[in-house]
Scaffold this motif. Sequence first.
Motif, PDB file in Angstrom:
ATOM      1  N   THR A 253       0.828  -1.211   0.000  1.00 31.89           N
ATOM      2  CA  THR A 253       0.000   0.000   0.000  1.00 31.89           C
ATOM      3  C   THR A 253       0.861   1.259   0.000  1.00 31.89           C
ATOM      4  O   THR A 253       0.637   2.195  -0.772  1.00 31.89           O
ATOM      5  CB  THR A 253      -0.930   0.009   1.226  1.00 31.89           C
ATOM      6  N   LEU A 257       1.297   4.293  -2.812  1.00 29.91           N
ATOM      7  CA  LEU A 257       1.054   5.686  -2.465  1.00 29.91           C
ATOM      8  C   LEU A 257       2.285   6.557  -2.690  1.00 29.91           C
ATOM      9  O   LEU A 257       2.157   7.744  -2.996  1.00 29.91           O
ATOM     10  CB  LEU A 257       0.605   5.786  -1.002  1.00 29.91           C
ATOM     11  N   PHE A 289      -7.428   0.146   0.742  1.00 24.44           N
ATOM     12  CA  PHE A 289      -7.627   1.531   0.320  1.00 24.44           C
ATOM     13  C   PHE A 289      -9.015   2.036   0.692  1.00 24.44           C
ATOM     14  O   PHE A 289      -9.203   3.230   0.952  1.00 24.44           O
ATOM     15  CB  PHE A 289      -7.387   1.661  -1.185  1.00 24.44           C
ATOM     16  N   ILE A 327      -6.892   8.581  -3.741  1.00 23.23           N
ATOM     17  CA  ILE A 327      -7.285   7.253  -3.262  1.00 23.23           C
ATOM     18  C   ILE A 327      -8.448   6.722  -4.099  1.00 23.23           C
ATOM     19  O   ILE A 327      -8.485   5.538  -4.453  1.00 23.23           O
ATOM     20  CB  ILE A 327      -7.671   7.304  -1.771  1.00 23.23           C
TER      21      ILE A 327
END
Length: 547
Positions: A253, A257, A289, A327
């Motif tokens: 993750t 990002l 997310f 996102i």
Amino acid sequence: MAYEVLARKWRPQQFSDVVGQGHVTRTLTNAIETDRVAHAYMFVGSRGTGKTTSARILAKALNCEKGPTPYPCDVCDSCKEVMAGNSLDVIEIDGASNNGVDQVRDLRDNARYAPARGPYKIYIIDEVHMLSTQAFNALLKTLEEPPEHVKFIFATTDVHKVLPTILSRCQRFDLRRISVQDIVDRLRKGCEEEGINITEDALLAIARGAEGGLRDAESALDQIISFRGKDIGEDDVLAVFGLVSRHVLENLTMAILKSDVPQIIHIVAEMDQAGKDLQRVVMELLESFRNLLVVIYAESGAAALELPEAQLAYYKNIAPDFEAGRILKIIDLLVEADGRMRYALSKKTLLETGLIRCSRAAETATINELLKQVADLKKNFKSGGAVAGSPSATTVSFGTSGQKKKIAPAGEVETLLKTWYEIIDQVGKADLLAKSSLLNTAPLKTTETQLVVGYDPEFTNDRSRLEDNRAKLALSRAVERYLGRQLSVVYEPLKADDPRPLPADKPMNSSGAGKTQMLTKEQQWYANPVVRLVVDAFNGEITDIRE
């Protein structure tokens, strides 16, 4: 005695033992206590959420020797028979294998007879949506007006396949998917009773894999115990079921990002070599997310996620650093990748390309971010904060906040001389009569607040037309598009040595001749210092203009 699997051994025996379905158990408890038990119930939900269990507890509560009571004793003969599945008064029917009209006719005929022991004869039909249309129709009349001693309890995973005429005759209960935290708590309690040592991360991995079904989680734990014994860690769960650890998901993750493509490729390669289910990885990332998005928007309300405290703290820690619009883009791309991977031969390749696209989306500014930065630039521009090195800094200078702007006029007259006929053409769109009069004029100078325009003394009679307020306003607005500021217009006679518009700049006629010297709309807007400041700040270009 034969071994009994955990899913059966830990099956709830009281309404209070049912996990995660408080809205159902509370309603049924109150109905029994107030003597408002309906003649037909429909339990709807996905696998492992407690449909059949709730039906059996309700049957046991109605036929208990102490009842009907919301707290069956579990020691009387009636309760024991229901728990063992051999009660004459509680008939469980599999809708998948007894779906014909003949079986329903037999049920309808037998329903007329009184119960053998308890006060009620209860029919529990599991997977009721498997009944044929003819079978449903045969059941309609009995279901609407059954004998007083008959109760129907239906359970289904596909309620949309049940006829509306059946649903309208039942009280419907929708059983929710059980939260990860509730599953973890139930497994922890059961492991303590069984003397099993298991880590929190292992419990969390099992709960994540169960996808809201407690029975699936209990069956998975049973399998892990057979594999590892009574000392279980997260690696044992991951090895058996091909799941991805929470730490790997968090690292992946963060790599997305932060747009760390090498790290993304490295993690995907490791998961592929370890035999992980890459399709499931996408779903896990979607969930991750989604949780992050909820934390960004919900703030203090993020507790509704019902995540373990450590995991919730992780999302709260990283949420302030990321914008919700990005996102959402990542979630859209993950949904697209999931759909494509279902039919792909090389899931690894599609996963890598999909995550790289997600990483690019993570570093791409959203429209909201751009608008906010533009607003900040305009605010800074108006308050006197010209950006050093920007084109406007060479032509515009500002004093401290609250002082008047001091505009450097150097070059402005030259700009107007080069574009004067284009300016006249724009004025003509607002005031056609003023256009012909302006053809005999030329810009002379600019000050802080005024534009001085010279007119040919030979056409002094046209001055009255030029002094018209509408014409002056149209000229002021046209000039503003080139100078970036609005000036009032004053006129004075031209002298012999005053500069005139360049000969190459010819007035535009109705046929469109003379457009070769016309600046494009984008160039005109770029001449505006504020627009130029924004375009240069983002190293961009003007591609579309909406007025």
